[in-house]
Motif scaffolding. Structure first.
Motif, PDB file in Angstrom:
ATOM      1  N   LEU A 142       0.829  -1.203   0.000  1.00  0.00           N
ATOM      2  CA  LEU A 142       0.000   0.000   0.000  1.00  0.00           C
ATOM      3  C   LEU A 142       0.865   1.255   0.000  1.00  0.00           C
ATOM      4  CD1 LEU A 142      -2.548  -1.246   2.671  1.00  0.00           C
ATOM      5  CD2 LEU A 142      -2.984  -1.029   0.223  1.00  0.00           C
ATOM      6  N   THR A 143       0.327   2.315  -0.593  1.00  0.00           N
ATOM      7  CA  THR A 143       1.037   3.598  -0.600  1.00  0.00           C
ATOM      8  C   THR A 143       0.558   4.435   0.579  1.00  0.00           C
ATOM      9  OG1 THR A 143      -0.713   4.664  -1.878  1.00  0.00           O
ATOM     10  CG2 THR A 143       1.059   3.583  -3.138  1.00  0.00           C
ATOM     11  N   ALA A 144       1.236   5.555   0.805  1.00  0.00           N
ATOM     12  CA  ALA A 144       0.822   6.487   1.865  1.00  0.00           C
ATOM     13  C   ALA A 144      -0.635   6.912   1.646  1.00  0.00           C
ATOM     14  CB  ALA A 144       1.744   7.709   1.868  1.00  0.00           C
ATOM     15  N   GLU A 145      -0.961   7.179   0.396  1.00  0.00           N
ATOM     16  CA  GLU A 145      -2.334   7.595   0.062  1.00  0.00           C
ATOM     17  C   GLU A 145      -3.338   6.498   0.429  1.00  0.00           C
ATOM     18  OE1 GLU A 145      -3.831   9.823  -3.760  1.00  0.00           O
ATOM     19  OE2 GLU A 145      -3.761   7.695  -4.227  1.00  0.00           O
ATOM     20  N   ASN A 146      -3.049   5.263   0.032  1.00  0.00           N
ATOM     21  CA  ASN A 146      -3.933   4.130   0.369  1.00  0.00           C
ATOM     22  C   ASN A 146      -4.132   4.033   1.877  1.00  0.00           C
ATOM     23  OD1 ASN A 146      -2.163   1.928  -1.957  1.00  0.00           O
ATOM     24  ND2 ASN A 146      -3.822   3.364  -2.396  1.00  0.00           N
ATOM     25  N   VAL A 147      -3.013   4.110   2.596  1.00  0.00           N
ATOM     26  CA  VAL A 147      -3.037   3.902   4.043  1.00  0.00           C
ATOM     27  C   VAL A 147      -3.896   4.961   4.736  1.00  0.00           C
ATOM     28  CG1 VAL A 147      -1.580   4.099   6.108  1.00  0.00           C
ATOM     29  CG2 VAL A 147      -0.897   2.585   4.239  1.00  0.00           C
ATOM     30  N   LEU A 148      -3.716   6.216   4.378  1.00  0.00           N
ATOM     31  CA  LEU A 148      -4.505   7.273   5.030  1.00  0.00           C
ATOM     32  C   LEU A 148      -5.989   7.115   4.728  1.00  0.00           C
ATOM     33  CD1 LEU A 148      -2.324  10.507   4.745  1.00  0.00           C
ATOM     34  CD2 LEU A 148      -2.732   9.070   6.747  1.00  0.00           C
ATOM     35  N   LYS A 149      -6.315   6.788   3.479  1.00  0.00           N
ATOM     36  CA  LYS A 149      -7.733   6.599   3.129  1.00  0.00           C
ATOM     37  C   LYS A 149      -8.333   5.421   3.916  1.00  0.00           C
ATOM     38  CE  LYS A 149      -7.515   8.587  -1.554  1.00  0.00           C
ATOM     39  NZ  LYS A 149      -8.711   9.424  -1.732  1.00  0.00           N
ATOM     40  N   LEU A 150      -7.551   4.355   4.070  1.00  0.00           N
ATOM     41  CA  LEU A 150      -8.047   3.191   4.810  1.00  0.00           C
ATOM     42  C   LEU A 150      -8.151   3.468   6.310  1.00  0.00           C
ATOM     43  CD1 LEU A 150      -6.148   0.314   2.954  1.00  0.00           C
ATOM     44  CD2 LEU A 150      -8.630   0.623   3.026  1.00  0.00           C
ATOM     45  N   LEU A 151      -7.331   4.383   6.839  1.00  0.00           N
ATOM     46  CA  LEU A 151      -7.394   4.712   8.270  1.00  0.00           C
ATOM     47  C   LEU A 151      -8.573   5.622   8.595  1.00  0.00           C
ATOM     48  CD1 LEU A 151      -3.640   5.402   9.205  1.00  0.00           C
ATOM     49  CD2 LEU A 151      -5.047   3.474   9.986  1.00  0.00           C
ATOM     50  N   ASN A 152      -9.125   6.246   7.581  1.00  0.00           N
ATOM     51  CA  ASN A 152     -10.155   7.279   7.780  1.00  0.00           C
ATOM     52  C   ASN A 152     -11.268   6.853   8.738  1.00  0.00           C
ATOM     53  OD1 ASN A 152     -11.322   9.905   7.059  1.00  0.00           O
ATOM     54  ND2 ASN A 152     -12.898   8.703   6.043  1.00  0.00           N
ATOM     55  N   ASN A 153     -11.769   5.613   8.577  1.00  0.00           N
ATOM     56  CA  ASN A 153     -12.906   5.156   9.396  1.00  0.00           C
ATOM     57  C   ASN A 153     -12.571   5.035  10.879  1.00  0.00           C
ATOM     58  OD1 ASN A 153     -14.333   5.020   7.073  1.00  0.00           O
ATOM     59  ND2 ASN A 153     -14.488   2.790   6.969  1.00  0.00           N
ATOM     60  N   GLY A 154     -11.287   4.968  11.203  1.00  0.00           N
ATOM     61  CA  GLY A 154     -10.934   4.807  12.617  1.00  0.00           C
ATOM     62  C   GLY A 154     -10.546   6.110  13.296  1.00  0.00           C
ATOM     63  N   LEU A 155     -10.529   7.201  12.515  1.00  0.00           N
ATOM     64  CA  LEU A 155     -10.053   8.481  13.059  1.00  0.00           C
ATOM     65  C   LEU A 155     -11.213   9.385  13.470  1.00  0.00           C
ATOM     66  CD1 LEU A 155      -7.232   9.322  10.461  1.00  0.00           C
ATOM     67  CD2 LEU A 155      -6.925   8.443  12.778  1.00  0.00           C
ATOM     68  N   SER A 156     -11.013  10.076  14.568  1.00  0.00           N
ATOM     69  CA  SER A 156     -11.999  11.039  15.065  1.00  0.00           C
ATOM     70  C   SER A 156     -12.165  12.189  14.076  1.00  0.00           C
ATOM     71  CB  SER A 156     -11.488  11.567  16.410  1.00  0.00           C
ATOM     72  OG  SER A 156     -11.792  12.925  16.571  1.00  0.00           O
ATOM     73  N   ASP A 157     -13.325  12.808  14.092  1.00  0.00           N
ATOM     74  CA  ASP A 157     -13.557  13.963  13.216  1.00  0.00           C
ATOM     75  C   ASP A 157     -12.690  15.151  13.616  1.00  0.00           C
ATOM     76  OD1 ASP A 157     -15.349  12.589  11.709  1.00  0.00           O
ATOM     77  OD2 ASP A 157     -17.107  13.287  12.814  1.00  0.00           O
ATOM     78  N   ARG A 158     -12.109  15.108  14.803  1.00  0.00           N
ATOM     79  CA  ARG A 158     -11.217  16.195  15.239  1.00  0.00           C
ATOM     80  C   ARG A 158      -9.822  16.047  14.642  1.00  0.00           C
ATOM     81  NH1 ARG A 158     -13.241  14.651  20.144  1.00  0.00           N
ATOM     82  NH2 ARG A 158     -11.203  13.807  20.696  1.00  0.00           N
ATOM     83  N   ASN A 159      -9.545  14.877  14.083  1.00  0.00           N
ATOM     84  CA  ASN A 159      -8.211  14.634  13.530  1.00  0.00           C
ATOM     85  C   ASN A 159      -7.874  15.687  12.474  1.00  0.00           C
ATOM     86  OD1 ASN A 159      -6.925  13.159  10.887  1.00  0.00           O
ATOM     87  ND2 ASN A 159      -5.820  12.691  12.751  1.00  0.00           N
ATOM     88  N   LEU A 160      -6.643  16.202  12.547  1.00  0.00           N
ATOM     89  CA  LEU A 160      -6.234  17.315  11.684  1.00  0.00           C
ATOM     90  C   LEU A 160      -6.264  16.933  10.201  1.00  0.00           C
ATOM     91  CD1 LEU A 160      -5.110  20.231  11.642  1.00  0.00           C
ATOM     92  CD2 LEU A 160      -2.815  19.254  11.762  1.00  0.00           C
ATOM     93  N   ILE A 161      -5.855  15.716   9.874  1.00  0.00           N
ATOM     94  CA  ILE A 161      -5.843  15.309   8.460  1.00  0.00           C
ATOM     95  C   ILE A 161      -7.272  15.341   7.924  1.00  0.00           C
ATOM     96  CG2 ILE A 161      -5.115  13.554   6.782  1.00  0.00           C
ATOM     97  CD1 ILE A 161      -3.313  12.355   8.969  1.00  0.00           C
ATOM     98  N   LYS A 162      -8.213  14.818   8.724  1.00  0.00           N
ATOM     99  CA  LYS A 162      -9.612  14.798   8.273  1.00  0.00           C
ATOM    100  C   LYS A 162     -10.168  16.208   8.155  1.00  0.00           C
ATOM    101  CE  LYS A 162     -12.508  11.468   9.702  1.00  0.00           C
ATOM    102  NZ  LYS A 162     -13.020  10.212  10.309  1.00  0.00           N
ATOM    103  N   ARG A 163      -9.749  17.085   9.062  1.00  0.00           N
ATOM    104  CA  ARG A 163     -10.272  18.461   9.007  1.00  0.00           C
ATOM    105  C   ARG A 163      -9.739  19.202   7.784  1.00  0.00           C
ATOM    106  NH1 ARG A 163      -8.994  19.485  14.742  1.00  0.00           N
ATOM    107  NH2 ARG A 163      -7.756  21.229  13.999  1.00  0.00           N
TER     108      ARG A 163
END
Length: 223
Positions: A142-163
């Motif tokens: 997986l690439t960095a892009e894949n990994v971040l997209k796959l982590l999305n469901n486990g991250l709080s809405d306060r997470n800076l990347i998601k914001r």
């Protein structure tokens, strides 16, 4: 489209990332700090020698020297001087607008933080240990892009990347900044991964789920 079972196993919060500075870096930096014997010194003593050499300088001068060593091709003298002063007051490595420079700024900050036993703000990095197992089909690297997209469901809405990158995280559009957000991504089996990033991007409080499912969609090419 692939379905993945994601498990976040652990997040270590660290003051420095082992192995970032090479022996060659230490020798070259020692020279810039007026210690010419780095090349013949015992390799194991190089970090300590550099700390001593650095501490003979004023903090902002030392910051300028290290910044110039890493960024001479990207920053002018005025910018370097500005950053070297800001580094004493703020966590520049978390706030610098060029995301792809933040990782290097973190390593510089922590080198100086250690050499001066404080004086520079203490920034932290997160090492996230996780697994991503496809529920159908072979595991691909997986690439960095894949990994971040796959982590999305486990991250709080306060997470800076998601914001900051809500669309890139949740839609099947390209996410070029992911390469700069993740400083290191390693795996030996394409299932178990470690990633290194700033605590500012991902920290323990950001994790709302430790086991969840995610779908990796193919990125839609813009016509």
């Amino acid at each position: 489209m692939m379905n993945y079972q994601v498990v976040i196993k652990n997040i270590d919060t660290v003051n420095e990332v082992e192995g970032y500075w090479s022996d060659e870096d230490f020798v070259q930096l020692l020279e810039k700090f007026n210690y010419p014997d780095g090349a013949t010194a015992d390799k194991a003593s190089l970090p300590e020698l550099l700390e001593m050499a650095i501490s003979d300088y004023e903090p902002n001068e030392a910051a300028e020297i290290v910044l110039k060593y890493k960024f001479a091709d990207r920053l002018g003298d005025g910018q370097i001087e500005q950053i070297s002063h800001n580094m004493l007051i703020d966590k520049v490595c978390e706030e610098y607008p060029e995301i792809d420079m933040q990782g290097t700024l973190f390593h510089i900050n922590q080198l100086l933080f250690k050499a001066y036993n404080g004086k520079f703000p203490n920034a932290k990095a997160s090492i996230v240990h996780f697994s991503m197992t496809p529920t159908d089909g072979e595991a691909q690297k997986l690439t960095a892009e894949n990994v971040l997209k796959l982590l999305n469901n486990g991250l709080s809405d306060r997470n800076l990347i998601k914001r900051l990158f809500e669309n890139q995280m949740s839609q099947n559009i390209a996410f070029p900044e992911s390469e700069a957000i993740i400083w290191e991504l390693t795996t030996e089996d394409n299932v178990n991964y470690n990633l290194v990033t700033s605590e500012n991007w991902i920290n323990k409080e950001d994790i709302t789920e430790y086991e969840f499912e995610s779908v990796l969609e193919d990125i839609e090419e813009e016509a």
